[in-house]
Design a protein around this motif. Structure first.
Motif, short mmCIF file in Angstrom:
data_model
loop_
_atom_site.label_atom_id
_atom_site.label_comp_id
_atom_site.label_asym_id
_atom_site.label_seq_id
_atom_site.Cartn_x
_atom_site.Cartn_y
_atom_site.Cartn_z
N GLY A 87 7.47 -2.82 5.65
CA GLY A 87 6.25 -3.60 5.78
C GLY A 87 5.29 -3.35 4.63
N GLY A 96 4.88 2.62 -6.88
CA GLY A 96 5.25 1.41 -7.59
C GLY A 96 6.74 1.10 -7.55
N ASP A 97 7.55 2.10 -7.19
CA ASP A 97 8.99 1.84 -7.09
C ASP A 97 9.25 0.87 -5.94
N ALA A 98 10.29 0.07 -6.09
CA ALA A 98 10.65 -0.85 -5.01
C ALA A 98 11.16 -0.04 -3.82
N PRO A 99 10.68 -0.34 -2.62
CA PRO A 99 11.13 0.44 -1.45
C PRO A 99 12.64 0.35 -1.26
N GLU A 147 12.85 -1.56 3.60
CA GLU A 147 11.60 -2.28 3.83
C GLU A 147 10.91 -1.76 5.09
N THR A 205 0.85 -1.18 0.00
CA THR A 205 0.00 0.00 0.00
C THR A 205 0.89 1.23 0.00
N TYR A 206 0.77 2.01 -1.06
CA TYR A 206 1.59 3.22 -1.17
C TYR A 206 0.78 4.41 -0.65
N VAL A 207 1.39 5.10 0.31
CA VAL A 207 0.78 6.31 0.86
C VAL A 207 1.77 7.45 0.68
N ASP A 208 1.28 8.68 0.82
CA ASP A 208 2.17 9.83 0.63
C ASP A 208 3.30 9.83 1.66
N ASP A 233 8.78 9.13 2.77
CA ASP A 233 9.73 8.45 3.65
C ASP A 233 10.82 7.80 2.82
N THR A 271 2.90 -1.06 4.35
CA THR A 271 2.66 0.34 4.02
C THR A 271 3.97 1.00 3.62
N VAL A 272 3.97 1.61 2.44
CA VAL A 272 5.17 2.28 1.94
C VAL A 272 4.87 3.77 1.87
N GLY A 273 5.56 4.54 2.68
CA GLY A 273 5.44 6.00 2.62
C GLY A 273 6.39 6.50 1.54
N MET A 274 5.83 7.13 0.51
CA MET A 274 6.68 7.51 -0.63
C MET A 274 7.66 8.62 -0.26
#
Lengths: 125, 159
Positions: B74, B66-69, B72, A21-24, B81, B76-79
């Motif tokens: 978990g 969509g970019d690979a973090p 890592e 899940t991508y969030v800002d 961040d 939830t990926v904060g862009m």
């Protein structure tokens, strides 16, 4: 036919589980409100938010912003803590927020809605 | 005949104007300012005594949906961040100064100054015969490993 369906279902489940899940924004280790980060003392936990209303899906007064939530966090802590008589002027100001965690909350009732950006952190002055 | 010619010309000019406006609107995606702060870090916080600050050059990074973090975190990926993580890793920075984050479609663009908090550490002299001990810079170690802790306990009630 049944096997194909099961395979498709399995593939869909696996792809769903693997998706992120991508969030800002989500969490930050520290956000400094000033560039002087030496000699900091903990001021305790802070909880703040920035909210906005929406009418017919259109936000009134701008979307909730992280900057406003950060300013509210610093201001709320400064307002609660009484200024020390012996402390130097400006020493009660929050200079850094540590372990910043953000999340969104909101509700929509027919044509009116409210969205909030919530923030929690540990304040340092 | 002249009137018809005039109408035709005005139609052509009108369509040409519309095409120019459409091209202008669709050419460069607008960047929207998201937020700016004086200092941010995904790995460090306070600067203890004994450490100095070295402000480096201006940097810019981008992280898109969509970019690979980079790190890592978990499900939830904060862009933003991840953009900060990326900037710190690429430039070996402990902190970022004068951070400006902008959104461009589904990407976040970060512009900041890379900063290193370091301590001078003496090394052994090259030879016993002479020469001063060489000093090397040791970067401030990260605060801790692992995820940012969950929401802390609520602030105590006012007395």
């Amino acid at each position: 036919m049944v096997k194909c369906l099961f395979l498709l279902l399995g593939a869909a489940l696996v792809s769903g589980c693997a998706s992120k899940t991508y969030v800002d924004y989500h969490s930050f280790r520290s956000i400094g409100l000033q560039q002087d980060l030496a000699g900091l003392e903990s001021a305790g936990a802070v909880l703040s938010e920035d909210c906005s209303f929406s009418i017919f899906g259109k936000t009134v007064g701008g979307e909730p912003s992280l900057e406003s939530a950060i300013e509210n966090a610093a201001a709320s802590k400064e307002a609660r803590e009484p200024a020390s008589q012996t402390a130097a002027p400006g020493s009660q100001k929050i200079r850094m927020l540590m372990n910043v965690h953000t999340w969104s909350e909101g509700w929509t009732a027919f044509v009116v809605g409210r969205q909030c950006l919530k923030l929690t952190a540990i304040g340092y002055r | 005949m002249l009137k018809a010619h005039g109408h035709r010309l005005s139609l052509i000019f009108g369509f040409a104007a519309l095409a120019v406006i459409a091209a202008g609107c669709s050419s460069t995606p607008a960047r929207k300012r998201v937020f700016s702060v004086p200092v941010v870090s995904m790995t460090h916080s306070r600067i203890p005594s004994g450490y100095k600050i070295k402000v480096g050059r201006a940097i810019s990074t981008r992280f898109c949906k969509g970019d690979a973090p980079v790190v890592e975190t978990g499900q939830t990926v904060g862009m933003i961040d991840q953009a900060i993580h990326k900037a710190q890793i690429e430039h070996n920075a402990t902190h970022l100064y004068d951070v400006l984050v902008m959104q461009e479609k589904s990407c976040f663009v970060l512009e900041a100054l890379a900063v290193q908090a370091y301590k001078l550490k003496a090394r052994e002299p090259a030879s016993k015969a002479g020469g001063e001990a060489q000093w090397m810079e040791v970067l401030l170690p990260p605060d801790s490993q692992g995820d940012v802790p969950l929401m802390p306990a609520e602030a105590p009630a006012d007395s």
